[in-house]
Motif scaffolding. Structure first.
Motif, PDB file in Angstrom:
ATOM      1  N   VAL A  96     -11.800 -98.677   8.363  1.00 39.31           N
ATOM      2  CA  VAL A  96     -13.100 -98.059   8.622  1.00 39.31           C
ATOM      3  C   VAL A  96     -12.860 -96.883   9.559  1.00 39.31           C
ATOM      4  CG1 VAL A  96     -13.674 -99.566  10.581  1.00 39.31           C
ATOM      5  CG2 VAL A  96     -15.503 -98.499   9.270  1.00 39.31           C
ATOM      6  N   GLY A  97     -13.614 -95.794   9.355  1.00 37.22           N
ATOM      7  CA  GLY A  97     -13.509 -94.616  10.209  1.00 37.22           C
ATOM      8  C   GLY A  97     -14.862 -94.282  10.813  1.00 37.22           C
ATOM      9  N   VAL A  98     -14.858 -93.867  12.080  1.00 37.78           N
ATOM     10  CA  VAL A  98     -16.092 -93.583  12.821  1.00 37.78           C
ATOM     11  C   VAL A  98     -15.881 -92.338  13.672  1.00 37.78           C
ATOM     12  CG1 VAL A  98     -17.692 -94.471  14.582  1.00 37.78           C
ATOM     13  CG2 VAL A  98     -16.673 -96.043  12.933  1.00 37.78           C
ATOM     14  N   THR A  99     -16.861 -91.426  13.671  1.00 37.57           N
ATOM     15  CA  THR A  99     -16.810 -90.259  14.550  1.00 37.57           C
ATOM     16  C   THR A  99     -17.279 -90.661  15.936  1.00 37.57           C
ATOM     17  OG1 THR A  99     -17.201 -88.744  12.713  1.00 37.57           O
ATOM     18  CG2 THR A  99     -17.670 -87.916  14.919  1.00 37.57           C
ATOM     19  N   LEU A 100     -16.448 -90.368  16.926  1.00 38.81           N
ATOM     20  CA  LEU A 100     -16.780 -90.602  18.337  1.00 38.81           C
ATOM     21  C   LEU A 100     -16.758 -89.250  19.024  1.00 38.81           C
ATOM     22  CD1 LEU A 100     -14.364 -93.604  19.092  1.00 38.81           C
ATOM     23  CD2 LEU A 100     -16.714 -93.709  18.238  1.00 38.81           C
ATOM     24  N   SER A 101     -17.779 -88.970  19.819  1.00 40.44           N
ATOM     25  CA  SER A 101     -17.813 -87.681  20.505  1.00 40.44           C
ATOM     26  C   SER A 101     -18.502 -87.807  21.849  1.00 40.44           C
ATOM     27  CB  SER A 101     -18.536 -86.630  19.654  1.00 40.44           C
ATOM     28  OG  SER A 101     -19.930 -86.848  19.661  1.00 40.44           O
ATOM     29  N   VAL A 102     -18.285 -86.803  22.682  1.00 39.60           N
ATOM     30  CA  VAL A 102     -18.977 -86.746  23.962  1.00 39.60           C
ATOM     31  C   VAL A 102     -20.488 -86.654  23.727  1.00 39.60           C
ATOM     32  CG1 VAL A 102     -18.803 -84.237  24.254  1.00 39.60           C
ATOM     33  CG2 VAL A 102     -18.896 -85.724  26.274  1.00 39.60           C
ATOM     34  N   ASN A 103     -20.901 -86.060  22.613  1.00 38.30           N
ATOM     35  CA  ASN A 103     -22.328 -85.905  22.332  1.00 38.30           C
ATOM     36  C   ASN A 103     -22.989 -87.175  21.811  1.00 38.30           C
ATOM     37  OD1 ASN A 103     -22.346 -83.194  23.159  1.00 38.30           O
ATOM     38  ND2 ASN A 103     -21.657 -82.524  21.145  1.00 38.30           N
ATOM     39  N   ASN A 104     -22.309 -87.923  20.931  1.00 36.71           N
ATOM     40  CA  ASN A 104     -22.964 -89.131  20.400  1.00 36.71           C
ATOM     41  C   ASN A 104     -22.725 -90.361  21.280  1.00 36.71           C
ATOM     42  OD1 ASN A 104     -20.465 -90.339  19.613  1.00 36.71           O
ATOM     43  ND2 ASN A 104     -20.689 -89.708  17.487  1.00 36.71           N
ATOM     44  N   ARG A 105     -21.800 -90.274  22.240  1.00 34.07           N
ATOM     45  CA  ARG A 105     -21.523 -91.324  23.228  1.00 34.07           C
ATOM     46  C   ARG A 105     -21.172 -92.674  22.590  1.00 34.07           C
ATOM     47  NH1 ARG A 105     -25.427 -88.113  24.763  1.00 34.07           N
ATOM     48  NH2 ARG A 105     -27.081 -89.367  23.882  1.00 34.07           N
ATOM     49  N   ARG A 106     -20.819 -92.664  21.321  1.00 33.87           N
ATOM     50  CA  ARG A 106     -20.431 -93.914  20.667  1.00 33.87           C
ATOM     51  C   ARG A 106     -19.085 -94.382  21.187  1.00 33.87           C
ATOM     52  NH1 ARG A 106     -21.542 -92.973  14.246  1.00 33.87           N
ATOM     53  NH2 ARG A 106     -23.741 -93.542  14.291  1.00 33.87           N
ATOM     54  N   GLN A 107     -18.930 -95.709  21.177  1.00 36.75           N
ATOM     55  CA  GLN A 107     -17.656 -96.348  21.489  1.00 36.75           C
ATOM     56  C   GLN A 107     -17.312 -97.236  20.305  1.00 36.75           C
ATOM     57  OE1 GLN A 107     -17.515 -97.997  25.566  1.00 36.75           O
ATOM     58  NE2 GLN A 107     -19.560 -97.152  25.781  1.00 36.75           N
ATOM     59  N   LEU A 108     -16.046 -97.480  20.096  1.00 39.67           N
ATOM     60  CA  LEU A 108     -15.634 -98.344  19.001  1.00 39.67           C
ATOM     61  C   LEU A 108     -14.845 -99.511  19.565  1.00 39.67           C
ATOM     62  CD1 LEU A 108     -15.758 -98.626  15.920  1.00 39.67           C
ATOM     63  CD2 LEU A 108     -13.527 -97.468  15.823  1.00 39.67           C
ATOM     64  N   TRP A 109     -15.334-100.722  19.300  1.00 38.15           N
ATOM     65  CA  TRP A 109     -14.630-101.950  19.694  1.00 38.15           C
ATOM     66  C   TRP A 109     -13.729-102.354  18.532  1.00 38.15           C
ATOM     67  CZ3 TRP A 109     -12.231-104.849  22.758  1.00 38.15           C
ATOM     68  CH2 TRP A 109     -11.966-106.183  22.478  1.00 38.15           C
ATOM     69  N   ILE A 110     -12.432-102.414  18.816  1.00 33.34           N
ATOM     70  CA  ILE A 110     -11.419-102.796  17.838  1.00 33.34           C
ATOM     71  C   ILE A 110     -10.736-104.047  18.390  1.00 33.34           C
ATOM     72  CG2 ILE A 110      -9.372-102.046  16.577  1.00 33.34           C
ATOM     73  CD1 ILE A 110     -10.349 -99.113  17.450  1.00 33.34           C
ATOM     74  N   PRO A 111     -11.046-105.215  17.829  1.00 30.92           N
ATOM     75  CA  PRO A 111     -10.499-106.453  18.392  1.00 30.92           C
ATOM     76  C   PRO A 111      -9.023-106.642  18.065  1.00 30.92           C
ATOM     77  CG  PRO A 111     -11.804-106.938  16.447  1.00 30.92           C
ATOM     78  CD  PRO A 111     -11.926-105.454  16.683  1.00 30.92           C
ATOM     79  N   PRO A 112      -8.389-107.633  18.695  1.00 28.10           N
ATOM     80  CA  PRO A 112      -6.995-107.943  18.359  1.00 28.10           C
ATOM     81  C   PRO A 112      -6.856-108.203  16.858  1.00 28.10           C
ATOM     82  CG  PRO A 112      -7.669-109.160  20.307  1.00 28.10           C
ATOM     83  CD  PRO A 112      -8.916-108.518  19.746  1.00 28.10           C
ATOM     84  N   GLY A 113      -5.702-107.837  16.319  1.00 31.76           N
ATOM     85  CA  GLY A 113      -5.449-108.047  14.896  1.00 31.76           C
ATOM     86  C   GLY A 113      -5.687-106.803  14.050  1.00 31.76           C
ATOM     87  N   PHE A 114      -6.023-105.695  14.693  1.00 33.10           N
ATOM     88  CA  PHE A 114      -6.282-104.441  13.993  1.00 33.10           C
ATOM     89  C   PHE A 114      -5.344-103.361  14.520  1.00 33.10           C
ATOM     90  CE2 PHE A 114     -10.072-106.818  13.363  1.00 33.10           C
ATOM     91  CZ  PHE A 114     -10.674-106.336  12.209  1.00 33.10           C
ATOM     92  N   ALA A 115      -4.967-102.435  13.640  1.00 40.49           N
ATOM     93  CA  ALA A 115      -4.297-101.207  14.062  1.00 40.49           C
ATOM     94  C   ALA A 115      -5.385-100.169  14.280  1.00 40.49           C
ATOM     95  CB  ALA A 115      -3.329-100.730  12.984  1.00 40.49           C
ATOM     96  N   HIS A 116      -5.105 -99.187  15.126  1.00 43.56           N
ATOM     97  CA  HIS A 116      -6.095 -98.135  15.337  1.00 43.56           C
ATOM     98  C   HIS A 116      -5.409 -96.809  15.615  1.00 43.56           C
ATOM     99  CE1 HIS A 116      -5.542 -98.105  19.736  1.00 43.56           C
ATOM    100  NE2 HIS A 116      -5.415 -99.425  19.621  1.00 43.56           N
ATOM    101  N   GLY A 117      -6.146 -95.751  15.367  1.00 44.24           N
ATOM    102  CA  GLY A 117      -5.672 -94.413  15.627  1.00 44.24           C
ATOM    103  C   GLY A 117      -6.837 -93.456  15.592  1.00 44.24           C
ATOM    104  N   HIS A 118      -6.553 -92.192  15.864  1.00 44.55           N
ATOM    105  CA  HIS A 118      -7.611 -91.176  15.806  1.00 44.55           C
ATOM    106  C   HIS A 118      -7.016 -89.805  15.605  1.00 44.55           C
ATOM    107  CE1 HIS A 118      -6.560 -90.999  20.142  1.00 44.55           C
ATOM    108  NE2 HIS A 118      -6.866 -89.721  20.026  1.00 44.55           N
TER     109      HIS A 118
END
Length: 178
Positions: A96-118
């Motif tokens: 899954v992909g999500v846009t995170l920005s200073v403007n939208n102030r979103r955070q993404l919680w990625i629990p153990p068992g997942f790889a992540h990058g940006h």
């Protein structure tokens, strides 16, 4: 705080309540009680990282066994990706992909068992990650950003700028065997 589930179980978009006026703004970027209610997880963060990079830099896909990550952009804009590596999961190998920005102030919680990058989409971006476990060098796996099995639809053309370690990432199948 608003918590929005993604297409992957347990990966959750967190949107803090924001207050702004002529004096500036205020928001609570983390509250353990509210986070636990929203995610069902007692995060117990033990490590924070802060990175700044120019447009086109791609970090990851990193997987650290037993490590959860709460990610947000404090400047600029990124596109964050989470990949399910939990072998018994019906969504193993999905992303899954999500846009995170200073403007939208979103955070993404990625629990153990997942790889992540940006990947950095804006001229530059700063990213803060809160981790639930310290990084152990022998427990880190890096998966290729362009793995054909994953077929991640990254929002850029061409080749990203990466570290040598990230550029030498494993194929998904190999990462799941190791």
């Amino acid at each position: 705080m608003r918590a929005t589930p993604t297409a992957l179980p347990d990966v959750i978009i967190i949107e803090p309540q924001f207050f702004g006026d002529a004096r500036g703004f205020f928001f609570e970027s983390f509250n353990a009680r509210r986070f636990a209610q929203a995610t069902g997880s007692e995060a117990g963060f033990v490590q924070d990282t802060h990175a700044r990079a120019p447009q086109g830099v791609l970090r990851g896909l990193h997987a650290v066994g037993g490590q959860g990550c709460l990610m947000r952009a404090t400047a600029g804009e990124i596109w964050a990706v989470a990949v399910d590596l939990r072998r018994p999961s019906a969504t193993c190998g999905h992303w899954v992909g999500v846009t995170l920005s200073v403007n939208n102030r979103r955070q993404l919680w990625i629990p153990p068992g997942f790889a992540h990058g940006h990947v950095v989409l804006s001229e530059f971006a700063e990213v803060v990650e809160q981790m639930t476990a310290a990084e152990a060098p022998l427990d880190v796996r890096c998966i290729r950003w362009d793995d054909p099995t994953l077929a991640i639809d990254w929002p850029f053309d061409g080749q990203p700028l990466q570290s040598a370690e990230d550029a030498a990432g494993l194929d998904l199948a190999q990462a799941l065997r190791d």
